[in-house]
Design a protein around this motif. Structure first.
Motif, PDB file in Angstrom:
ATOM      1  N   ILE A 173      -3.054  -3.607   5.691  1.00 25.98           N
ATOM      2  CA  ILE A 173      -3.370  -5.067   6.354  1.00 25.98           C
ATOM      3  C   ILE A 173      -4.248  -5.970   5.581  1.00 25.98           C
ATOM      4  N   ARG A 194     -13.453  -4.952   9.176  1.00 27.50           N
ATOM      5  CA  ARG A 194     -12.040  -4.538   9.914  1.00 27.50           C
ATOM      6  C   ARG A 194     -11.481  -6.029  10.313  1.00 27.50           C
ATOM      7  N   PRO A 195     -10.275  -5.477  10.594  1.00 32.08           N
ATOM      8  CA  PRO A 195      -9.409  -6.824  11.008  1.00 32.08           C
ATOM      9  C   PRO A 195      -9.843  -7.662  12.215  1.00 32.08           C
ATOM     10  N   ALA A 240      -3.084  -3.705  13.000  1.00 25.83           N
ATOM     11  CA  ALA A 240      -4.294  -3.757  13.308  1.00 25.83           C
ATOM     12  C   ALA A 240      -4.684  -3.071  14.687  1.00 25.83           C
TER      13      ALA A 240
END
Length: 211
Positions: free
Chosen positions: A4, A48-49, A93
């Motif tokens: 990602i 994190r995304p 995600a």
């Protein structure tokens, strides 16, 4: 996060060193882009995304003023950049977050189950035996009298109850007869002793029922 990637759009303003300026405008732009990439990567790899907003704000703070790139002092830069996630990366995600949430929920439920087992089910012997019996339902038919006497009977009722005491005595006698097996001599000796005890207690009728 592996698989990602954050996407970025925006503008960068840079000030090349004299040596870099001598190499031409293209070299200056390349150095500025590389410096911005290094800066952005150092920010996004720690988020994190779904922390997109936090990553965006941290990157904005770090690029608000002219600063040197991580590769050296060839270029100083500042930028105005907007981070985003492509639709396919957003879907990945979301799938990751859903899987992570499900795993955490499973661990929490397992922890709660074990805590309940320890604090409630296994805290009292009779309850623990009942739980054990319930978990062994498919194997109960194979229990011997000894197993029944040791594992089942104590969970049936209060051990001081008259009926429970009678059941214990009956199961002990049944276990003894079972242990005698095919030893006819010892079986007859046991029956003779039991008959004598019953007669001594005045229970002649009960003694007559013995084989």
């Amino acid at each position: 996060m592996p698989g990602i990637r954050f996407s970025a759009t925006g503008t960068v303003v840079y000030l090349p060193s004299p040596g870099l300026r001598a190499k031409g405008r293209a070299a200056g732009r390349a150095a500025a882009r590389l410096a911005l990439d290094d800066c952005a990567a150092s920010v996004t790899r720690s988020h994190r995304p779904f922390d997109l907003l936090s990553a965006q704000e941290e990157l904005a703070l770090r690029t608000a003023r002219l600063s040197e790139g991580e590769r050296g002092d060839e270029v100083r830069f500042r930028a105005r950049v907007t981070l985003s996630l492509a639709p396919e990366d957003r879907a990945r995600a979301q799938a990751y977050e859903d899987a992570l949430r499900a795993e955490r929920l499973r661990h929490a439920q397992e922890r709660d189950r074990l805590m309940f087992l320890r604090s409630t089910v296994l805290a009292e012997p009779a309850t623990a035996r009942t739980w054990w019996l319930d978990s062994q339902r498919d194997q109960l038919a194979a229990l011997s009298w000894k197993d029944f006497n040791e594992k089942v009977l104590p969970a049936v009722a209060d051990a001081d109850d008259a009926h429970s005491r009678a059941l214990v005595i009956a199961q002990v006698l049944a276990e003894v007869v079972e242990d005698l097996g095919s030893d006819e001599e010892r079986r007859q000796q046991f029956v003779a002793t039991a008959r004598w005890v019953l007669r001594e207690m005045g229970w002649e009728k009960a003694a007559g029922k013995l084989p």
